[in-house]
Design an enzyme around this catalytic site. Sequence first.
Site, PDB file in Angstrom:
ATOM      1  N   GLU A 506       0.820  -1.222   0.000  1.00 39.22           N
ATOM      2  CA  GLU A 506       0.000   0.000   0.000  1.00 39.22           C
ATOM      3  C   GLU A 506       0.857   1.277   0.000  1.00 39.22           C
ATOM      4  O   GLU A 506       0.638   2.193   0.789  1.00 39.22           O
ATOM      5  CB  GLU A 506      -1.024  -0.009   1.153  1.00 39.22           C
ATOM      6  CG  GLU A 506      -2.096  -1.072   0.919  1.00 39.22           C
ATOM      7  CD  GLU A 506      -3.372  -0.888   1.725  1.00 39.22           C
ATOM      8  OE1 GLU A 506      -3.520   0.118   2.431  1.00 39.22           O
ATOM      9  OE2 GLU A 506      -4.228  -1.777   1.635  1.00 39.22           O
TER      10      GLU A 506
HETATM   11  C1  LIG Z   1       3.344  -9.349   0.411  1.00 44.01           C
HETATM   12  C2  LIG Z   1       2.851  -8.409  -0.591  1.00 44.01           C
HETATM   13  C3  LIG Z   1       1.493  -8.314  -0.855  1.00 44.01           C
HETATM   14  C4  LIG Z   1       1.016  -7.470  -1.863  1.00 44.01           C
HETATM   15  N1  LIG Z   1      -0.314  -7.466  -2.185  1.00 44.01           N
HETATM   16  C5  LIG Z   1      -0.719  -6.790  -3.298  1.00 44.01           C
HETATM   17  C6  LIG Z   1      -2.060  -6.906  -3.777  1.00 44.01           C
HETATM   18  O1  LIG Z   1      -2.898  -7.576  -3.171  1.00 44.01           O
HETATM   19  N2  LIG Z   1      -2.391  -6.248  -4.912  1.00 44.01           N
HETATM   20  C7  LIG Z   1      -1.499  -5.496  -5.611  1.00 44.01           C
HETATM   21  O2  LIG Z   1      -1.851  -4.961  -6.633  1.00 44.01           O
HETATM   22  N3  LIG Z   1      -0.215  -5.343  -5.177  1.00 44.01           N
HETATM   23  C8  LIG Z   1       0.191  -5.974  -4.047  1.00 44.01           C
HETATM   24  N4  LIG Z   1       1.490  -5.854  -3.606  1.00 44.01           N
HETATM   25  C9  LIG Z   1       2.393  -4.982  -4.331  1.00 44.01           C
HETATM   26  C10 LIG Z   1       2.875  -3.764  -3.557  1.00 44.01           C
HETATM   27  O3  LIG Z   1       1.901  -2.781  -3.547  1.00 44.01           O
HETATM   28  C11 LIG Z   1       4.182  -3.339  -4.213  1.00 44.01           C
HETATM   29  O4  LIG Z   1       5.143  -4.267  -3.806  1.00 44.01           O
HETATM   30  C12 LIG Z   1       4.595  -1.954  -3.866  1.00 44.01           C
HETATM   31  O5  LIG Z   1       3.765  -1.061  -4.539  1.00 44.01           O
HETATM   32  C13 LIG Z   1       6.038  -1.652  -4.222  1.00 44.01           C
HETATM   33  O6  LIG Z   1       6.380  -2.094  -5.505  1.00 44.01           O
HETATM   34  P1  LIG Z   1       7.724  -2.949  -5.712  1.00 44.01           P
HETATM   35  O7  LIG Z   1       7.738  -4.008  -4.682  1.00 44.01           O
HETATM   36  O8  LIG Z   1       7.776  -3.359  -7.121  1.00 44.01           O
HETATM   37  O9  LIG Z   1       8.885  -1.944  -5.378  1.00 44.01           O
HETATM   38  P2  LIG Z   1       9.527  -0.859  -6.377  1.00 44.01           P
HETATM   39  O10 LIG Z   1       8.447  -0.049  -6.972  1.00 44.01           O
HETATM   40  O11 LIG Z   1      10.451  -1.556  -7.289  1.00 44.01           O
HETATM   41  O12 LIG Z   1      10.303   0.071  -5.384  1.00 44.01           O
HETATM   42  C14 LIG Z   1      11.642  -0.201  -4.942  1.00 44.01           C
HETATM   43  C15 LIG Z   1      12.035   0.887  -3.937  1.00 44.01           C
HETATM   44  O13 LIG Z   1      12.100   2.149  -4.585  1.00 44.01           O
HETATM   45  C16 LIG Z   1      11.314   3.092  -3.900  1.00 44.01           C
HETATM   46  N5  LIG Z   1      10.747   4.004  -4.898  1.00 44.01           N
HETATM   47  C17 LIG Z   1      10.115   3.704  -6.048  1.00 44.01           C
HETATM   48  N6  LIG Z   1       9.782   4.828  -6.708  1.00 44.01           N
HETATM   49  C18 LIG Z   1      10.205   5.866  -5.951  1.00 44.01           C
HETATM   50  C19 LIG Z   1      10.159   7.287  -6.065  1.00 44.01           C
HETATM   51  N7  LIG Z   1       9.602   7.894  -7.116  1.00 44.01           N
HETATM   52  N8  LIG Z   1      10.721   8.022  -5.109  1.00 44.01           N
HETATM   53  C20 LIG Z   1      11.293   7.455  -4.028  1.00 44.01           C
HETATM   54  N9  LIG Z   1      11.358   6.123  -3.855  1.00 44.01           N
HETATM   55  C21 LIG Z   1      10.831   5.339  -4.798  1.00 44.01           C
HETATM   56  C22 LIG Z   1      10.249   2.296  -3.173  1.00 44.01           C
HETATM   57  O14 LIG Z   1       9.805   2.994  -2.019  1.00 44.01           O
HETATM   58  C23 LIG Z   1      11.025   1.031  -2.800  1.00 44.01           C
HETATM   59  O15 LIG Z   1      11.700   1.263  -1.614  1.00 44.01           O
HETATM   60  C24 LIG Z   1       1.947  -6.677  -2.583  1.00 44.01           C
HETATM   61  C25 LIG Z   1       3.313  -6.745  -2.293  1.00 44.01           C
HETATM   62  C26 LIG Z   1       3.772  -7.610  -1.326  1.00 44.01           C
HETATM   63  C27 LIG Z   1       5.242  -7.683  -1.079  1.00 44.01           C
END
Ligand SMILES: Cc1cc2nc3c(=O)[nH]c(=O)nc-3n(C[C@H](O)[C@H](O)[C@H](O)COP(=O)(O)OP(=O)(O)OC[C@H]3O[C@@H](n4cnc5c(N)ncnc54)[C@H](O)[C@@H]3O)c2cc1C
Length: 825
Positions: A506
């Site tokens: 989230e």
């Molecule tokens: C256990 C689990 C359950 C989940 N459940 C759902 C679900 O039910 N439905 C769904 O749709 N998604 C779900 N997600 C997805 C979740 O919302 C994403 O993992 C999250 O949005 C982050 O994306 P990412 O993991 O690809 O990280 P990335 O987007 O690759 O981010 C990597 C890092 O970069 C940082 N970052 C990225 N962009 C910026 C920026 N512009 N400025 C500063 N920092 C930045 C982030 O904060 C993070 O620390 C789930 C994820 C997990 C791990």
Amino acid sequence: MMSLLLIVVALVAAAWLAMRRSPLWQWAVAALVIGFLSRIGWGQSPFAADLPGLIEVFLPGVILAVLAIPVARIAVISKPVYGAVKASLPKVSRTEQEALDAGTVGWDAELFSGKPDWSKLLDIRKAELSAEEQAFFDGPANTVCAMIDDWDIRHNRADMPESVWRYLKEQGFLGMLIAKEYGGLGFSAQAQSQIVSKIASRSIAAGITVMVPNSLGPGELLERYGTEAQKARYLRRLAKGDEIPCFALTGPHAGSDAAGMRDVGVVVEEMWEGKRTLGVRLSWDKRYITLAPVATLLGLAFHLHDPDNRLGKGENVGITLALVPADHKGVKIGRRHYPARSAFMNGPTQGKDVFIPMDFLIGGPDYAGQGWRMLMECLSTGRAISLPAIGSISIKQSLRVTSAYARIRRQFGLYVGMMEGVAEPIARMVKSAYAFEAARGLTAAMVDEGQRPSVLSGVLKYQTTEVMRARMNDAMDVHGGRAIQDGPSNYLFAGYMNTPVAITVEGANILTRTLITFAQGALRAHPYLYKEIEAAQNPDRRAGILAFDRAFAGHTAFMLRNIVGSFLHALTFGAFATAPADKGEMARWYRQLARYAQSFALVADWTVAFLGGQLKARQALSGRMADILSELYILSAALKRYEDEGRLAEDASVVEAIARDCIFQIETSFAAVFANFPNRALAGLMRFLVFPLGRHARPAADRVNFALAAAAEKPGAFRDRMTKGTYVSFDPGDPTGVLEDALVKVVAAEEIERKFIRALKQGIVERRLDRDAIEDAVTAGVITSAEAAVLRTADEATDRAIRVDDFAPDELIRILSQREPQAAE
Ligand SMILES: Cc1cc2nc3c(=O)[nH]c(=O)nc-3n(C[C@H](O)[C@H](O)[C@H](O)COP(=O)(O)OP(=O)(O)OC[C@H]3O[C@@H](n4cnc5c(N)ncnc54)[C@H](O)[C@@H]3O)c2cc1C
């Protein structure tokens, strides 16, 4: 002398006008009067024909008088500034605009205003449940907690047992937010938050399982935007758990930047159930989706294209949401991820060229292209409830178990909780438990009053989960090996392992803190900024300039008041800042809050004005500003909780300690902002206005912290209040019940133990407290046989509570591989 007096009069008049946010004409009158007085003071006739002298004293007043006339002001100031703002405005994408437009502002706007109206905080309803919700919390929520065996879930099944799933569905846990008319429980946000919390205090996996259908997902989207037919088809089934929903937004290339997803639908006509039907040919590749492996109803977000403009919305329709039954032809679902080795269902889903009819779109074709706005609006409430529930309960649960463990665990002849090094982290837990329960309850109450707090939900999400991570670490440290050795009797490790999940979902915390909270807050909650930007974007230039002029005039008055207010409050250490009436010993913290809110308003204003379109890139500064806003919010919540709970004398020292820590953190973050602000002159000026006499805040004293830790280590009302909402068992056969049981018995034996320790020091008995030594103490007449029995009971209970699990080697292999060992291996 006369000049000095006039300068003082001018300064006092300017401060007074600034604090009242007086309109320009009043400034003009004041300047003219001062000019008049200066002529008299210097023995000149105010009307003598002395042009240079007259210009010298009356020019400022005349200029202000001219600027007070709107036409003149617009021509001389507002129009050029309007042009400059328009030229420097960053391009706001449609998704960014929709995120900005989603949600409401409330207490955050008061903090950004620099002069909070206390009634807007104190009048928010208390964090209470209705009688029906309370009965559910004490009844079914308790029952399901008692049914949960987290080790069994984590290691034997990698899933909840069928009996727990069934109970959750039957009792309506999966449809708490669905209205009663559709068969749901129709509970408040407060109830959802507390019930999810309680379950998560027993098992994070179970908590997340209940959280997801009640959070951002099909249920909420259908209730808000679904067609009547969709509501009739799905809501009842969702409420009863006959449908298990999930919502899929994230994909391999679209995480934080979810709108950058590569999932595409194309509007086409195809044969469907025997007739030609308008629909969407859809391909998706999603991952990380909670509940997806067991979902029967899949919520999907994708970009919709309409090359033939059949929907009349152009070729690129925009992000669109659909609900697709999991058994629909072409839907791939069922495989699992293994998130932080937790057992909640999470996995990928794919589909290639899957045809769905138009009535699968949430809200039907009317809502095609509105998906991002729909998601953002739901996110502003969902994020205010779900993760704060998980985060705050993890903090309270870690305090509950750690305070007990620290009291029963003895080393060097003392219980470890009395050692200062251990009392420190326990005190941190007490303060965090009180503050984050307060913030959780306050934010849920806002949602129940109809607010959709997009900025404060971001603040709460990242703060609660960051503090959860820190307090889990504290809890692990205090437990030492007891929490490291995993097994059925380890009540901490699963929560510790799962902290990254809460940090990431989230809105990952780094992004939420450094990009979203302050930038969005400044735009949404600032009293004038958004109005100015809206005016600058107005395609009707004339109307835009007029609107800009109004906002800009208000903004200037607002800034002047914050400059003067911040400086004067700093000089007087906040003694004259506003506080609500009759707040007794807490009035000074309300005043400190008001003082720093004014400084925050000033620094926020200048940061945004100076950085402009650079704000998104200057994330370290923006993150520190978000931290200041967070501390202001957390302190507000703690003060309100204290008030709502009837100013419990026992809690005054907790609130005071929280207030000291918050103000200290605020000062530290301000100092870091000034130290790193790119414009050194502006940084110096801001430092002068905020800290003219330097920094003086001190965090809570050690003495106070140790007393808080000691209070939490005793069974009783204080400990229960600090950990309220956690599931508590006193059953010695239960993983946490064994601790509670030992704590009660150890504290009951406290006096007797003291006699024993005195005798030990006097050399009457020789060994440390153990069974033989207890016998020796009876023999030596130090304690009676009855007292020895109490001591022995406490020792046995302690012995049970400090035990960890061990496994036969093949048993461990079975656990790790989740299967029976094979003979050949
Ligand atoms: C256990 C689990 C359950 C989940 N459940 C759902 C679900 O039910 N439905 C769904 O749709 N998604 C779900 N997600 C997805 C979740 O919302 C994403 O993992 C999250 O949005 C982050 O994306 P990412 O993991 O690809 O990280 P990335 O987007 O690759 O981010 C990597 C890092 O970069 C940082 N970052 C990225 N962009 C910026 C920026 N512009 N400025 C500063 N920092 C930045 C982030 O904060 C993070 O620390 C789930 C994820 C997990 C791990």
